[in-house]
Write a protein that holds these residues in place. Structure first.
Motif, mmCIF file in Angstrom:
data_model
loop_
_atom_site.group_PDB
_atom_site.id
_atom_site.type_symbol
_atom_site.label_atom_id
_atom_site.label_comp_id
_atom_site.label_asym_id
_atom_site.label_seq_id
_atom_site.Cartn_x
_atom_site.Cartn_y
_atom_site.Cartn_z
ATOM 1 N N GLY A 1 15.657 7.418 7.756
ATOM 2 C CA GLY A 1 15.357 7.927 6.424
ATOM 3 C C GLY A 1 14.266 8.968 6.393
ATOM 4 O O GLY A 1 13.912 9.469 5.316
ATOM 5 N N ILE A 2 13.717 9.312 7.572
ATOM 6 C CA ILE A 2 12.670 10.327 7.629
ATOM 7 C C ILE A 2 13.175 11.513 8.440
ATOM 8 O O ILE A 2 13.221 11.476 9.674
ATOM 9 N N GLY A 3 13.581 12.567 7.733
ATOM 10 C CA GLY A 3 14.015 13.782 8.392
ATOM 11 C C GLY A 3 12.847 14.722 8.602
ATOM 12 O O GLY A 3 11.691 14.401 8.288
ATOM 13 N N ALA A 4 13.128 15.900 9.106
ATOM 14 C CA ALA A 4 12.072 16.852 9.463
ATOM 15 C C ALA A 4 11.253 17.275 8.246
ATOM 16 O O ALA A 4 10.025 17.373 8.315
ATOM 17 N N ALA B 1 0.831 -1.211 0.000
ATOM 18 C CA ALA B 1 0.000 0.000 0.000
ATOM 19 C C ALA B 1 0.861 1.254 0.000
ATOM 20 O O ALA B 1 0.587 2.231 -0.725
ATOM 21 N N LEU B 2 1.918 1.239 0.805
ATOM 22 C CA LEU B 2 2.832 2.389 0.849
ATOM 23 C C LEU B 2 3.547 2.575 -0.489
ATOM 24 O O LEU B 2 3.764 3.708 -0.934
ATOM 25 N N ARG B 3 3.867 1.469 -1.127
ATOM 26 C CA ARG B 3 4.549 1.550 -2.414
ATOM 27 C C ARG B 3 3.631 2.156 -3.488
ATOM 28 O O ARG B 3 4.077 2.947 -4.327
ATOM 29 N N GLU B 4 2.368 1.758 -3.457
ATOM 30 C CA GLU B 4 1.410 2.322 -4.413
ATOM 31 C C GLU B 4 1.217 3.823 -4.164
ATOM 32 O O GLU B 4 1.171 4.620 -5.109
ATOM 33 N N TRP B 5 1.114 4.204 -2.893
ATOM 34 C CA TRP B 5 0.991 5.635 -2.569
ATOM 35 C C TRP B 5 2.226 6.393 -3.039
ATOM 36 O O TRP B 5 2.119 7.483 -3.619
ATOM 37 N N ASP C 1 12.800 1.978 -0.606
ATOM 38 C CA ASP C 1 12.108 0.745 -0.223
ATOM 39 C C ASP C 1 12.434 0.349 1.214
ATOM 40 O O ASP C 1 11.571 -0.128 1.949
ATOM 41 N N ALA C 2 13.711 0.524 1.599
ATOM 42 C CA ALA C 2 14.113 0.131 2.950
ATOM 43 C C ALA C 2 13.341 0.927 4.004
ATOM 44 O O ALA C 2 12.967 0.392 5.057
ATOM 45 N N THR C 3 13.080 2.200 3.728
ATOM 46 C CA THR C 3 12.307 3.028 4.656
ATOM 47 C C THR C 3 10.857 2.549 4.712
ATOM 48 O O THR C 3 10.271 2.417 5.798
ATOM 49 N N LEU C 4 10.277 2.263 3.534
ATOM 50 C CA LEU C 4 8.899 1.768 3.503
ATOM 51 C C LEU C 4 8.776 0.432 4.222
ATOM 52 O O LEU C 4 7.787 0.175 4.913
ATOM 53 N N ARG C 5 9.762 -0.404 4.077
ATOM 54 C CA ARG C 5 9.734 -1.698 4.755
ATOM 55 C C ARG C 5 9.718 -1.496 6.270
ATOM 56 O O ARG C 5 8.949 -2.142 6.998
ATOM 57 N N THR C 6 10.588 -0.608 6.764
ATOM 58 C CA THR C 6 10.649 -0.368 8.209
ATOM 59 C C THR C 6 9.339 0.202 8.719
ATOM 60 O O THR C 6 8.860 -0.180 9.802
ATOM 61 N N ILE C 7 8.740 1.110 7.941
ATOM 62 C CA ILE C 7 7.422 1.656 8.322
ATOM 63 C C ILE C 7 6.395 0.530 8.378
ATOM 64 O O ILE C 7 5.596 0.434 9.320
ATOM 65 N N ALA C 8 6.414 -0.336 7.355
ATOM 66 C CA ALA C 8 5.440 -1.430 7.287
ATOM 67 C C ALA C 8 5.593 -2.387 8.460
ATOM 68 O O ALA C 8 4.604 -2.910 8.988
ATOM 69 N N GLU C 9 6.819 -2.614 8.889
ATOM 70 C CA GLU C 9 7.050 -3.528 10.018
ATOM 71 C C GLU C 9 6.683 -2.868 11.346
ATOM 72 O O GLU C 9 6.086 -3.500 12.232
ATOM 73 N N ALA C 10 7.053 -1.581 11.494
ATOM 74 C CA ALA C 10 6.840 -0.907 12.773
ATOM 75 C C ALA C 10 5.399 -0.442 12.948
ATOM 76 O O ALA C 10 4.908 -0.335 14.086
ATOM 77 N N ALA C 11 4.710 -0.138 11.854
ATOM 78 C CA ALA C 11 3.329 0.351 11.888
ATOM 79 C C ALA C 11 3.153 1.455 12.933
ATOM 80 O O ALA C 11 2.364 1.333 13.873
ATOM 81 N N PRO C 12 3.878 2.580 12.801
ATOM 82 C CA PRO C 12 3.781 3.661 13.792
ATOM 83 C C PRO C 12 2.371 4.250 13.861
ATOM 84 O O PRO C 12 1.660 4.314 12.854
ATOM 85 N N GLU D 1 6.331 8.633 16.478
ATOM 86 C CA GLU D 1 6.863 7.301 16.200
ATOM 87 C C GLU D 1 7.418 7.230 14.778
ATOM 88 O O GLU D 1 8.461 6.613 14.528
ATOM 89 N N LEU D 2 6.703 7.850 13.841
ATOM 90 C CA LEU D 2 7.163 7.847 12.447
ATOM 91 C C LEU D 2 8.507 8.562 12.314
ATOM 92 O O LEU D 2 9.368 8.151 11.527
ATOM 93 N N ALA D 3 8.724 9.616 13.089
ATOM 94 C CA ALA D 3 9.965 10.395 13.018
ATOM 95 C C ALA D 3 11.179 9.569 13.421
ATOM 96 O O ALA D 3 12.306 9.913 13.067
ATOM 97 N N ARG D 4 10.956 8.488 14.149
ATOM 98 C CA ARG D 4 12.080 7.652 14.593
ATOM 99 C C ARG D 4 12.495 6.623 13.540
ATOM 100 O O ARG D 4 13.477 5.906 13.728
ATOM 101 N N ILE D 5 11.765 6.566 12.434
ATOM 102 C CA ILE D 5 12.115 5.639 11.360
ATOM 103 C C ILE D 5 13.322 6.179 10.590
ATOM 104 O O ILE D 5 13.327 7.346 10.178
#
Length: 604
Positions: A582-585, A538-542, A560-571, A576-580
């Motif tokens: 590859g996601i800066g301010a 879903a994140l990849r399609e978005w 992709d590595a960032t999307l994978r971590t988001i998908a696993e962590a489900a913040p 919580e998302l900011a701690r992933i």
């Protein structure tokens, strides 16, 4: 300085810590010192000049050889809030004037320029009037006449030190043996620069070499079907081969595009853009494609023809797996590749010294291909890096090759080349050895020779392997004036006289891989559970939709590595998302709410 660099790394680029020698390099350049950096593709070279440019007063000037590379890097920097721009031929006069004004007004952190443009009087005068924080010379191996991507304009970049002696310079490359390193330092006036040489090892890449049967199409299709739906690059030697292979892959249902210098520039640019922006595209290309390609999720690089050197092979395979996830480097080659490359080198207009260098580099690559030892050990050894071997992620380690005593077969082969007058290619000589009647055999009376039929114990494929390895060992060479006719070299004498024995690599059986099977470890998402995988898709399609709306490569939104971590962590929230990683301010502000909405939709 270290604390400021660390904070910028976290808040701007979304990374919690530096990798390898990045921190030392950043501190060296940010403090005003010169640096020569050798770091593998995907090792994080860009941060080594981007961060110092942000830490120092003024604008960092990046000399980059390719327009497509600068555009993608500038867009990626803008995504994280860095004021970046480029000056190249894609800009009209008004757009170029705006960039120049922004530079002079202090509104840019980084400016990318091609060496040809940099050296124009207009650009040099522009830089005289600007505040410059540093000069970064990317793809610095282009300065070396012995390198694989020589660009004459790079030789003139000594002007940077002569004209702006107080401005620090950092030269960076992913590929350079020791002679090339020395020439980079000498040509760019960086003899006193601090050198940073990182490991060239890319442990996530699996190296595999297969012997070519005919055109190699069947083996290539088997390989690609094991990577169906993944992005990758297929390198071929000629423009004609590129177009033919692209057509064959398209007919087989693979989303493949051609790329070479003979294609209309607009179509070529569109194909490259599609490869960068769309998931699952296979680019079939000559080596005109690739230098500076920044796409992180390339899952494979396949060579259907032999490259010219270890450096070229390493640089091209290094375009796979830049995100650190499993990737594969696959090379198919045969005797014809060796003969053709030797002929091209010998027929070139280069001086004799240059030809000898190129032949030695080709011999080194042949040694790599025919080696029965760990591929990684042989590859890294060319760059002067020791490796214990047994990497566990190459064909020779995973499926140790068998060897056999080929001394008798070699003597038969060499004798037959001699008896047939050293005027024919391997195909005809193999027919004579195996006692195969053909028009050519009858025309020249070769069925009357003493070597007629003495090689019936081996089939044509095994004999082809014998000749390939004899050429690789330097016992036979191709006569470029006789269309590749095989001739004996001085090294063949001891074998013919029984003074030297030879061990040959056994020919691997023909590929039996089924379509749809997948290489072990290929594909970075195979081990995701059903729910994380649904979130990832879903994140990849978005991401794809967002990238199309902005007309940018998907990976500049998120890797992709960032999307994978988001998908696993489900913040659950922005904190919580900011701690992933590859996601800066900037990206959190731009995309945070949209990402969380995608996760909510998946949970509904």
């Amino acid at each position: 300085m270290k604390d400021a660099a660390q904070e910028l790394l976290q808040t701007t680029f979304g990374h919690a810590g530096f990798r390898g020698e990045q921190a030392e390099i950043v501190e060296c350049v940010a403090s005003g010192n010169d640096a020569l950096v050798l770091m593998p593709t995907g090792g994080g070279k860009s941060l080594c000049y981007q961060l110092p440019a942000l830490l120092r007063d003024g604008c960092g000037i990046v000399i980059s050889p390719l327009i497509a590379l600068m555009q993608d890097q500038v867009e990626a920097l803008r995504q994280v809030g860095v004021r970046a721009a480029y000056l190249n031929s894609t800009l009209d006069a008004a757009e170029a004037a705006t960039v120049e004004r922004d530079l002079l007004d202090g509104n840019l952190d980084l400016l990318y320029v091609a060496p040809e443009r940099l050296l124009t009087p207009r650009c040099l005068n522009l830089l005289d009037r600007a505040s410059i924080s540093l000069f970064a010379i990317d793809e610095a191996h282009c300065v070396s006449q012995w390198g694989h991507d020589f660009r004459r304009e790079y030789r003139e970049l000594t002007v940077l030190h002569e004209r702006w002696p107080e401005v620090p310079r950092i030269a960076l490359t992913a590929t350079a043996d020791e002679p090339t390193r020395r020439e980079i330092a000498e040509r760019l006036g960086l003899e006193q620069a601090r050198r940073f040489v990182s490991s060239f090892d890319r442990p996530n890449i699996r190296y595999r070499v297969v012997q070519k049967d005919g055109s190699g199409q069947r083996a290539l299709l088997d390989f690609l079907h094991a990577h169906r739906g993944e992005s990758g690059i297929v390198y071929a030697f000629s423009r004609k081969r590129v177009e033919k292979i692209a057509e064959q892959l398209q007919a087989a249902g693979i989303n493949a595009l051609p790329y070479h210098a003979g294609i209309d520039a607009g179509i070529r640019a569109a194909n490259q853009r599609r490869f960068l922006q769309t998931d699952g595209v296979v680019m079939v290309a000559t080596i005109a494609f690739g230098m500076g390609i920044d796409k992180p999720d390339v899952r494979f690089v396949a060579h259907v023809d032999l490259p010219k050197s270890v450096e070229g092979y390493y640089q091209e395979t290094g375009r796979a797996g830049r995100d650190g996830a499993p990737a594969e480097a696959w090379l198919s080659y045969g005797l014809g590749d060796v003969v053709n490359l030797r002929m091209l080198i010998n027929q070139s207009e280069a001086g004799e010294e240059r030809k000898q260098v190129e032949l030695r580099k080709l011999d080194a690559l042949l040694g790599y291909c025919e080696s029965t030892e760990c591929r990684r050990q042989a590859l890294l050894g060319w760059f002067g890096e020791a490796h214990d071997g047994a990497c566990g992620n190459c064909d020779n380690c995973l499926e140790p090759p068998q060897t056999w005593d080929g001394t008798d077969a070699a003597r038969k082969a060499l004798s037959c080349v001699y008896r047939t007058g050293q005027r024919f290619g391997a195909g005809h000589v193999i027919d004579v050895l195996r006692g195969v009647q053909s028009d050519k055999v009858q025309r020249f009376g070769h069925d009357q020779l003493s070597t007629w039929g003495i090689g019936e114990d081996l089939d044509a494929r095994q004999w082809s392997g014998v000749f390939r390895q004899l050429v690789a060992l330097g016992l036979l060479e191709a006569d470029h004036e006789r269309h590749g006719a095989l001739q004996l070299t001085a090294l063949s004498g001891p074998v013919l006289r029984g003074e030297r024995s030879l061990m040959f690599r056994k020919e691997a059986p023909r590929s039996t891989a089924r379509r749809g099977s997948r290489s072990p470890g290929a594909g970075p998402m195979l081990d995701l559970g059903p729910e994380p995988l649904a979130r990832f898709n879903a994140l990849r399609e978005w991401r794809a939709t967002t990238a199309r709306e902005q007309n940018v490569p998907a990976y500049v939104i998120f890797h992709d590595a960032t999307l994978r971590t988001i998908a696993e962590a489900a913040p659950d929230d922005l904190d919580e998302l900011a701690r992933i990683p590859g996601i800066g301010a900037s990206k959190l502000e731009r995309y945070g709410e949209a990402v969380l909405q995608q996760l909510l939709d998946c949970a509904a």
